[in-house]
Design a protein around this motif. Structure first.
Motif, short mmCIF file in Angstrom:
data_model
loop_
_atom_site.label_atom_id
_atom_site.label_comp_id
_atom_site.label_asym_id
_atom_site.label_seq_id
_atom_site.Cartn_x
_atom_site.Cartn_y
_atom_site.Cartn_z
N GLN A 1 -10.15 5.50 -9.84
CA GLN A 1 -10.25 4.12 -9.77
C GLN A 1 -9.29 3.31 -9.02
O GLN A 1 -8.06 3.57 -9.38
N ILE A 2 -9.52 2.55 -8.13
CA ILE A 2 -8.64 1.69 -7.39
C ILE A 2 -7.99 0.62 -8.24
O ILE A 2 -8.96 0.06 -8.87
N VAL A 3 -6.61 0.35 -8.45
CA VAL A 3 -6.13 -0.14 -9.30
C VAL A 3 -5.25 -1.05 -8.67
O VAL A 3 -4.62 -0.79 -7.41
N ASP A 4 -4.55 -2.43 -9.44
CA ASP A 4 -3.51 -2.84 -8.73
C ASP A 4 -2.62 -3.44 -9.77
O ASP A 4 -3.02 -3.50 -10.88
N ASN A 5 -1.43 -3.46 -9.19
CA ASN A 5 -0.47 -3.72 -10.19
C ASN A 5 0.66 -4.79 -9.77
O ASN A 5 0.91 -5.05 -8.54
N GLY B 1 2.57 3.45 -10.63
CA GLY B 1 1.46 2.60 -10.35
C GLY B 1 0.29 3.11 -9.58
O GLY B 1 -1.02 2.85 -9.51
N THR B 2 0.38 4.39 -9.16
CA THR B 2 -0.70 5.25 -8.49
C THR B 2 -0.32 6.65 -8.88
O THR B 2 0.72 7.11 -8.96
N GLN B 3 -1.46 7.42 -9.01
CA GLN B 3 -1.49 8.73 -9.15
C GLN B 3 -1.01 9.35 -8.03
O GLN B 3 -0.40 10.52 -8.04
N PHE B 4 -1.69 9.08 -6.89
CA PHE B 4 -1.39 9.74 -5.46
C PHE B 4 -0.80 8.59 -4.71
O PHE B 4 -1.68 7.51 -4.50
N THR B 5 0.13 9.02 -3.58
CA THR B 5 0.41 8.12 -2.50
C THR B 5 -0.41 8.68 -1.22
O THR B 5 -0.53 9.87 -1.02
N ILE B 6 -0.36 7.85 -0.22
CA ILE B 6 -1.05 8.36 1.06
C ILE B 6 -0.09 9.31 1.72
O ILE B 6 1.12 8.92 1.70
N GLY B 7 -0.31 10.42 2.15
CA GLY B 7 0.31 11.26 3.03
C GLY B 7 0.74 12.62 1.87
O GLY B 7 1.08 13.72 2.50
N PHE B 8 0.92 12.23 0.64
CA PHE B 8 1.13 13.40 -0.19
C PHE B 8 0.36 14.63 -0.11
O PHE B 8 0.80 15.85 -0.07
N ASP B 9 -1.22 14.49 -0.04
CA ASP B 9 -2.01 15.73 -0.05
C ASP B 9 -1.58 16.30 1.19
O ASP B 9 -1.58 17.89 1.26
N THR B 10 -1.75 15.81 2.45
CA THR B 10 -1.33 16.39 3.58
C THR B 10 0.06 17.07 3.67
O THR B 10 -0.29 18.25 4.21
N ALA B 11 1.01 16.43 3.30
CA ALA B 11 2.08 17.37 3.18
C ALA B 11 2.24 18.43 2.23
O ALA B 11 2.78 19.60 2.83
N LEU B 12 1.30 18.56 1.07
CA LEU B 12 1.38 19.60 0.40
C LEU B 12 0.58 20.75 0.95
O LEU B 12 1.14 21.73 0.85
N ASN B 13 -0.29 20.30 1.52
CA ASN B 13 -1.18 21.63 2.40
C ASN B 13 -0.39 22.18 3.50
O ASN B 13 -0.58 23.40 3.66
N THR B 14 0.66 21.19 4.17
CA THR B 14 1.52 21.72 5.39
C THR B 14 2.24 22.74 4.69
O THR B 14 2.67 23.65 5.15
N VAL B 15 3.04 22.29 3.42
CA VAL B 15 4.05 23.21 2.83
C VAL B 15 3.42 24.31 2.28
O VAL B 15 3.83 25.46 2.50
N LEU B 16 2.23 24.20 1.84
CA LEU B 16 1.31 25.41 1.08
C LEU B 16 0.90 26.47 2.34
O LEU B 16 0.94 27.64 2.01
N ASN B 17 0.52 25.81 3.64
CA ASN B 17 0.32 26.84 4.61
C ASN B 17 1.28 27.74 5.23
O ASN B 17 1.63 28.80 5.16
N ALA B 18 2.86 27.05 4.97
CA ALA B 18 4.04 27.55 5.42
C ALA B 18 4.44 28.68 4.33
O ALA B 18 4.85 29.78 4.60
N THR C 1 0.63 -4.49 -5.84
CA THR C 1 0.33 -3.11 -4.94
C THR C 1 -0.80 -2.46 -5.40
O THR C 1 -1.19 -2.86 -6.59
N VAL C 2 -1.54 -1.96 -4.59
CA VAL C 2 -2.72 -1.14 -4.90
C VAL C 2 -2.44 0.34 -5.20
O VAL C 2 -1.30 0.92 -4.75
N GLY C 3 -3.36 1.13 -5.92
CA GLY C 3 -3.10 2.57 -6.20
C GLY C 3 -4.38 3.20 -6.54
O GLY C 3 -5.43 2.28 -6.90
N VAL D 1 0.92 -1.01 0.24
CA VAL D 1 0.07 -0.04 -0.10
C VAL D 1 0.87 1.12 -0.01
O VAL D 1 1.49 1.54 0.96
N PRO D 2 0.91 2.06 -0.98
CA PRO D 2 1.93 3.27 -1.27
C PRO D 2 1.69 4.25 -0.33
O PRO D 2 0.67 4.96 -0.33
N ALA D 3 2.51 4.58 0.67
CA ALA D 3 2.20 5.54 1.54
C ALA D 3 3.56 6.08 1.86
O ALA D 3 4.47 5.84 2.35
N THR D 4 3.74 7.48 1.13
CA THR D 4 4.89 8.20 1.13
C THR D 4 4.52 9.88 0.77
O THR D 4 3.78 9.96 -0.17
#
Length: 319
Positions: free
Chosen positions: A290-294, A132-149, A283-285, A122-125
């Protein structure tokens, strides 16, 4: 399939807890037992394993980090270390694993699958650097943390009429720098995937000064160089006052966004479904919502594509 193990490995990412919760509850819903492996592959080798119930993952969906904790483990890269892990899996009667993490974590999942223990990655970074995935878990949160800064630093940059150079994470991948720079209106974005021209950067800053621009924001991914090094290089091309801000590990923590919580829940649940279908080494992504696996080998052997179109757009909009 009666018992599924779950571990988190590598750098922590907001949303890992939501993924753990999804795996545990999806497993129990389908009559399976779920076992948490604490401290990643190191904990697997040492047998730091406990059965998890519904209540074990209550009240964690909104928390950053990982309740299972994480650790890097050089020993697990060896055949001897992997054998120790397999012995622990047999001891607890665990049939398969869900591994939540990045490409280094997936290497361990691949090794275990090859030795008879099906694993789903399960991709989380926060770096968003997994194929194999457009987005990984944690990216959106980190993006918004940086944007806030960036938004806060821009207030100071404007008040003092200075150029701020902000260093963000991204040793080999520039998604955090690119997305936050585009969303934050940065004048310059430096990423590992694209070459930069210091003279061109200096000229753009000078052009802004001539039209009355009083401040600028420059985003530098750590994989290009440090913000301090960039500031020193910039001084050789243009005489402007700069300030450096290194965001560091603040980018890893914090409450996960709604997007990361939902993504983690969907990916974690699908991982259990794949194991119930008798599939391992996957792996899932997510692609086009759409949820996919590779196949895990294809994911590990292929670098994630960088959006040059978005990078070009950032250059156009920052004139």
């Amino acid at each position: 399939m009666k018992k599924i193990g779950i571990l988190t490995s590598g750098g922590d990412a907001p949303g890992m807890n939501a993924a753990i919760r999804a795996v545990v509850r999806k497993s129990i819903y389908n009559g399976l037992e779920a076992y948490g492996i604490y401290q990643g592959y190191s904990g697997l080798i040492n047998g730091n394993i406990k059965q998890l119930e519904l209540g074990s993952v209550g009240d964690i969906i909104h928390r950053g980090g990982t309740m299972l904790r994480s650790a890097r483990c050089e020993e697990f890269k060896t055949k001897e270390g992997q054998q120790k892990g397999i012995e622990q899996l047999k001891k607890f009667g665990i049939d398969a694993l869900v591994v939540i993490g990045g490409d280094g974590s997936f290497m361990g999942a691949k090794a275990l699958t090859e030795q008879g223990f099906p694993c789903i990655g399960v991709p989380a970074t926060i770096d968003n650097d997994i194929s194999g995935t457009q987005f990984t878990i944690g990216f959106d949160t980190a993006l918004n943390t940086v944007l806030n800064a960036i938004d806060r630093i821009r207030d100071t940059a404007s008040s003092h009429e200075r150029t701020f150079i902000i260093e963000v994470m991204g040793r080999d991948a520039g998604d955090i720098a690119l997305w936050s720079g585009l969303a934050g209106g940065a004048e310059t974005i430096l990423v590992p995937e694209e070459k930069y021209d210091m003279e061109n950067i200096a000229e753009r800053l000078h052009s802004g000064q001539k039209r009355g621009k009083k401040h600028s924001i420059i985003i530098v991914a750590e994989g290009v160089m440090s913000a301090t090094e960039f500031a020193e290089e910039l001084k050789k091309s243009i005489n402007i006052e700069t300030r450096v801000s290194v965001l560091g590990h603040i980018q890893r923590g914090g409450t996960p966004t709604g997007f990361d919580r939902v993504l983690a829940s969907r990916l974690g649940a699908r991982a259990v479904e794949l194991l119930m279908e008798g599939k391992g080494g996957r792996t899932v992504g997510i692609e086009k919502d759409q949820i996919v696996d590779n196949d895990i080998l294809s994911v590990l052997g292929q670098p994630r594509k960088f959006s040059s179109d978005m990078y070009d757009l950032s250059q156009v909009l920052s004139i």
